[in-house]
Write an enzyme that holds these catalytic residues in place. Sequence first.
Site, mmCIF file in Angstrom:
data_model
loop_
_atom_site.group_PDB
_atom_site.id
_atom_site.type_symbol
_atom_site.label_atom_id
_atom_site.label_comp_id
_atom_site.label_asym_id
_atom_site.label_seq_id
_atom_site.Cartn_x
_atom_site.Cartn_y
_atom_site.Cartn_z
ATOM 1 N N SER A 57 0.836 -1.194 0.000
ATOM 2 C CA SER A 57 0.000 0.000 0.000
ATOM 3 C C SER A 57 0.873 1.248 0.000
ATOM 4 O O SER A 57 1.673 1.468 0.909
ATOM 5 C CB SER A 57 -0.912 0.015 1.229
ATOM 6 O OG SER A 57 -1.560 1.267 1.299
ATOM 7 N N HIS A 87 -1.087 -0.853 -4.511
ATOM 8 C CA HIS A 87 -2.383 -0.454 -3.950
ATOM 9 C C HIS A 87 -2.350 1.038 -3.615
ATOM 10 O O HIS A 87 -1.485 1.493 -2.871
ATOM 11 C CB HIS A 87 -2.666 -1.287 -2.697
ATOM 12 C CG HIS A 87 -4.004 -1.041 -2.084
ATOM 13 N ND1 HIS A 87 -5.164 -1.626 -2.560
ATOM 14 C CD2 HIS A 87 -4.372 -0.280 -1.030
ATOM 15 C CE1 HIS A 87 -6.187 -1.228 -1.817
ATOM 16 N NE2 HIS A 87 -5.741 -0.410 -0.878
ATOM 17 N N ASP A 122 -4.446 4.183 -2.087
ATOM 18 C CA ASP A 122 -5.585 4.536 -1.238
ATOM 19 C C ASP A 122 -6.014 5.968 -1.491
ATOM 20 O O ASP A 122 -5.279 6.904 -1.202
ATOM 21 C CB ASP A 122 -5.196 4.379 0.234
ATOM 22 C CG ASP A 122 -5.093 2.915 0.619
ATOM 23 O OD1 ASP A 122 -6.082 2.193 0.409
ATOM 24 O OD2 ASP A 122 -4.029 2.500 1.101
ATOM 25 N N MET A 169 -8.523 8.840 -0.509
ATOM 26 C CA MET A 169 -9.413 9.249 0.593
ATOM 27 C C MET A 169 -9.792 10.706 0.431
ATOM 28 O O MET A 169 -8.950 11.528 0.070
ATOM 29 C CB MET A 169 -8.699 9.057 1.937
ATOM 30 C CG MET A 169 -8.173 7.653 2.174
ATOM 31 S SD MET A 169 -7.497 7.514 3.839
ATOM 32 C CE MET A 169 -6.783 5.845 3.743
ATOM 33 N N HIS A 205 -8.127 2.150 -4.751
ATOM 34 C CA HIS A 205 -9.153 1.871 -3.740
ATOM 35 C C HIS A 205 -9.795 3.206 -3.387
ATOM 36 O O HIS A 205 -9.203 4.016 -2.681
ATOM 37 C CB HIS A 205 -8.453 1.216 -2.533
ATOM 38 C CG HIS A 205 -9.315 1.031 -1.334
ATOM 39 N ND1 HIS A 205 -8.789 0.712 -0.085
ATOM 40 C CD2 HIS A 205 -10.658 1.090 -1.164
ATOM 41 C CE1 HIS A 205 -9.770 0.595 0.788
ATOM 42 N NE2 HIS A 205 -10.906 0.831 0.161
ATOM 43 N N MET A 207 -11.967 5.484 -1.510
ATOM 44 C CA MET A 207 -12.702 5.710 -0.258
ATOM 45 C C MET A 207 -13.258 7.121 -0.318
ATOM 46 O O MET A 207 -12.845 8.021 0.419
ATOM 47 C CB MET A 207 -11.745 5.531 0.939
ATOM 48 C CG MET A 207 -11.382 4.078 1.188
ATOM 49 S SD MET A 207 -9.891 3.901 2.207
ATOM 50 C CE MET A 207 -8.653 3.979 0.910
ATOM 51 N N MET A 216 -12.656 -5.293 3.736
ATOM 52 C CA MET A 216 -11.805 -4.560 4.677
ATOM 53 C C MET A 216 -11.645 -5.380 5.958
ATOM 54 O O MET A 216 -12.604 -5.964 6.469
ATOM 55 C CB MET A 216 -12.428 -3.206 5.033
ATOM 56 C CG MET A 216 -12.513 -2.194 3.900
ATOM 57 S SD MET A 216 -10.939 -1.796 3.105
ATOM 58 C CE MET A 216 -9.967 -1.139 4.468
ATOM 59 N N ASP A 219 -7.585 -5.991 3.052
ATOM 60 C CA ASP A 219 -6.892 -4.712 3.271
ATOM 61 C C ASP A 219 -7.040 -4.290 4.728
ATOM 62 O O ASP A 219 -8.157 -4.073 5.197
ATOM 63 C CB ASP A 219 -7.518 -3.662 2.334
ATOM 64 C CG ASP A 219 -6.784 -2.336 2.350
ATOM 65 O OD1 ASP A 219 -5.717 -2.232 2.993
ATOM 66 O OD2 ASP A 219 -7.299 -1.396 1.707
ATOM 67 N N GLY A 253 0.417 -2.365 4.128
ATOM 68 C CA GLY A 253 1.165 -1.116 4.183
ATOM 69 C C GLY A 253 2.258 -1.206 5.220
ATOM 70 O O GLY A 253 3.420 -1.523 4.918
HETATM 71 C C1 DX5 Z 1 -6.803 1.773 5.093
HETATM 72 C C2 DX5 Z 1 -6.253 1.556 3.714
HETATM 73 C C3 DX5 Z 1 -5.184 0.546 3.654
HETATM 74 C C4 DX5 Z 1 -3.949 0.845 4.446
HETATM 75 C C5 DX5 Z 1 -3.489 -0.453 5.024
HETATM 76 O O1 DX5 Z 1 -7.924 2.558 5.023
HETATM 77 O O2 DX5 Z 1 -7.299 1.162 2.844
HETATM 78 O O3 DX5 Z 1 -4.850 0.189 2.321
HETATM 79 O O4 DX5 Z 1 -2.898 1.421 3.708
HETATM 80 O O5 DX5 Z 1 -2.458 -0.208 5.903
HETATM 81 P P1 DX5 Z 1 -1.929 -1.318 6.913
HETATM 82 O O6 DX5 Z 1 -1.482 -2.498 6.106
HETATM 83 O O7 DX5 Z 1 -0.808 -0.620 7.602
HETATM 84 O O8 DX5 Z 1 -3.060 -1.689 7.843
HETATM 85 ZN ZN ZN Z 2 -6.712 0.364 0.830
#
Ligand code: DX5
Ligand code: ZN
Length: 221
Positions: free
Chosen positions: A10, A35, A37, A39, A68, A70, A139, A178, A200
């Site tokens: 990630s 990946h 993210d 947001m 992804h 969000m 998730m 994830d 991540g």
């Molecule tokens: C959280 C993200 C993840 C995040 C995961 O909202 O969607 O992709 O980067 O991070 P770790 O692996 O550190 O939980």
């Molecule tokens: Zn994610």
Amino acid sequence: MTHSLKLAPSLLSADFANLERDVRLCESAGADVLHVDVMDGHFVPNITIGPLVVQALRPKTSMIIDCHLMIENPDAYIPAFAEAGADWISVHVETCRHLHRTLGLIRSLGKRAGIVLNPATPLEFAYSAAEHCDFILLMSVNPGFGGQSFIPSFISRCRSLRQYLDSHGLAHVEIEVDGGVKIDNAAEIYQAGASILVSGSGLFAGDLTENMRLMRAQVNS
Ligand code: DX5
Ligand code: ZN
């Protein structure tokens, strides 16, 4: 059908002042998927990356870029992520009023379409859309931040979803996980039926190449 393991570091845990360096590191370490993210500060309480960053990274890597989303109103931004070079685009079912239409939009742009379910969202939301998906992201934390703890009920949810897909002619639909994925829980997650493992903090803390090697070894052991 058993899907082969795909590791998806990630980008959220990368050094944002050195994104190109870290993306190249992921690729040279053998990552299958990058990946990303996205947001928006509305659906989740954080703001991260937009299409411009995806566009800047696209020429730097041949990894699959997995966006992804969000974000509220994903339909408004899907074309921009497709144009920027995303290969896979996933949307949270909690954000979509007309989910089938949204999945159709992603596919009409030539991209692989996925849905995402928060940990408390009933699996029925996945069942009703599964035939229109290329993958389903479950998730294992509540989205918004890296470095959170894995929610253990993920394992039984993942098994149930895998069983549903396999028994409804949808064995080709992959499950992505994830949140809180680490070297020491990767094997259990894969055995529960998830083949795309996003991680991540579990991969970026310390030596990413060695962490990826260890995670693969755990799954294959
Ligand atoms: C959280 C993200 C993840 C995040 C995961 O909202 O969607 O992709 O980067 O991070 P770790 O692996 O550190 O939980
Ligand atoms: Zn994610």
